[in-house]
Motif scaffolding. Structure first.
Motif, PDB file in Angstrom:
ATOM      1  N   GLN A   1     -24.363  78.405 -45.524  1.00 34.25           N
ATOM      2  CA  GLN A   1     -25.169  79.222 -44.683  1.00 34.25           C
ATOM      3  C   GLN A   1     -26.325  80.136 -45.565  1.00 34.25           C
ATOM      4  O   GLN A   1     -27.324  80.096 -45.134  1.00 34.25           O
ATOM      5  N   GLN A   2     -26.002  79.942 -46.921  1.00 35.61           N
ATOM      6  CA  GLN A   2     -27.195  80.796 -47.638  1.00 35.61           C
ATOM      7  C   GLN A   2     -27.395  80.254 -49.148  1.00 35.61           C
ATOM      8  O   GLN A   2     -26.356  79.764 -49.550  1.00 35.61           O
TER       9      GLN A   2
ATOM     10  N   ARG B   1     -31.545  77.397 -44.870  1.00 38.21           N
ATOM     11  CA  ARG B   1     -30.927  78.589 -45.687  1.00 38.21           C
ATOM     12  C   ARG B   1     -31.671  79.740 -46.284  1.00 38.21           C
ATOM     13  O   ARG B   1     -32.521  79.096 -47.064  1.00 38.21           O
TER      14      ARG B   1
END
Length: 319
Positions: free
Chosen positions: A144-145, A166
């Protein structure tokens, strides 16, 4: 050493050109402007040689930049090189400096550098992070990041495009920095920090919440736990450490020694009686003893070494 206002102004401009040419994003027009400025007045050429002298000693000036000016002055003695390393003007009073270390706090981080060390790391997504002296970073990438936690120190981040889009964030103890496809610097300690943007933009917000502030290329923003600072233009010395230098323009001696102390072990103190002496020049961070020798040899200052790890700079006796 007595310098005219014209010489001092030329030194200031030379230091600004040096910082610009070593920023990594210099344009052909800027290089042409530098050459035109250099050729416009003999004072400009002399000022450039003063600013570049210490870096010449440390081989940190690229040949293409150094050749037109530095090669015109062969045979200079070490004393002459040291005398041209910095300029001191005006005097006053400032407090003493002290050594700090956060090594114990950061032993378990993912990536770190020791005092005086610089290191570049390529991340899994192709982004690059250059760590300055005594810097500690944790890396947390997932689906996600992309997150860096700057525990202490200073980094230059060059982000890479991510197919999954992301977000790329840098966290300090006080703030969150969201990269907007960019190249930027984050500096942090336990009290606060600063973000300087070299390309494109970032958004900065406090960890406690509140609105984000956009910082565009050429701007910087300081912060602490309570608030974000005021946007201002990047100082000409921003990022010079990646080339192995600290650039000073009318900087108090005490502040210069504080900066140099980041690159050496132990305590580097300044006598309060000379703390406000103004300094302009380029100083090596890979050999801070050379900068101290320039102070001692060229400007009647005394560098007292109580031990390898305890050094004080004070006013010397004039002969």
């Amino acid at each position: 050493m007595s310098l005219s206002p014209e010489q001092l102004q030329a030194i200031r401009v030379a230091a600004q050109w040096y910082a610009r040419l070593h920023s990594g994003i210099t344009t052909d027009a800027e290089r042409a402007g530098w050459r035109a400025w250099l050729a416009a007045d003999a004072l400009n050429d002399q000022a450039w040689q003063r600013v570049a002298a210490v870096s010449e000693q440390m081989s940190s000036v690229p040949g293409a930049l150094a050749a037109p000016t530095l090669s015109t002055s062969p045979g200079r003695s070490r004393r002459q090189v040291l005398r041209s390393a910095l300029l001191l003007t005006s005097a006053g009073c400032l407090g003493w400096l002290s050594w700090r270390s956060e090594t114990a706090q950061n032993l378990l981080c993912d990536v770190r550098t020791g005092v005086g060390e610089r290191r570049e790391v390529r991340l899994a997504d192709g982004s690059r992070v250059l760590l300055n002296t005594n810097t500690s970073v944790d890396v947390r990438f997932d689906g996600q990041q992309r997150i860096l936690k700057l525990l202490w120190g200073e980094i230059i981040v060059t982000t890479a495009a991510d197919p999954s889009q992301r977000p790329f964030k840098v966290f300090t103890d006080q703030a969150e920095v969201l990269a907007l496809g960019t190249r930027f610097i984050v500096r942090a300690n336990s009290q606060g920090g600063e973000v300087s943007v070299l390309e494109k933009a970032v958004e900065v917000r406090l960890l406690g919440g509140g609105p984000a502030v956009r910082v565009d290329a050429g701007r910087q923003l300081g912060f602490d736990r309570q608030s974000l600072g005021t946007l201002r233009a990047n100082d000409v010395s921003v990022g010079a450490w990646q080339q192995g230098s600290v650039i000073a323009i009318d900087r108090p001696l005490a502040a210069l020694l504080t900066e140099l102390s980041r690159y050496r072990l132990g305590i580097l103190r300044c006598d309060p009686a000379i703390g406000d002496l103004k300094v302009s020049g380029v100083f090596p961070i890979d050999n801070t003893d050379l900068a101290l020798a320039a102070l001692e040899t060229g400007f009647s200052l005394r560098v007292t070494r109580y031990s390898r790890f305890w050094v004080q700079v004070s006013r010397g006796e004039r002969g």
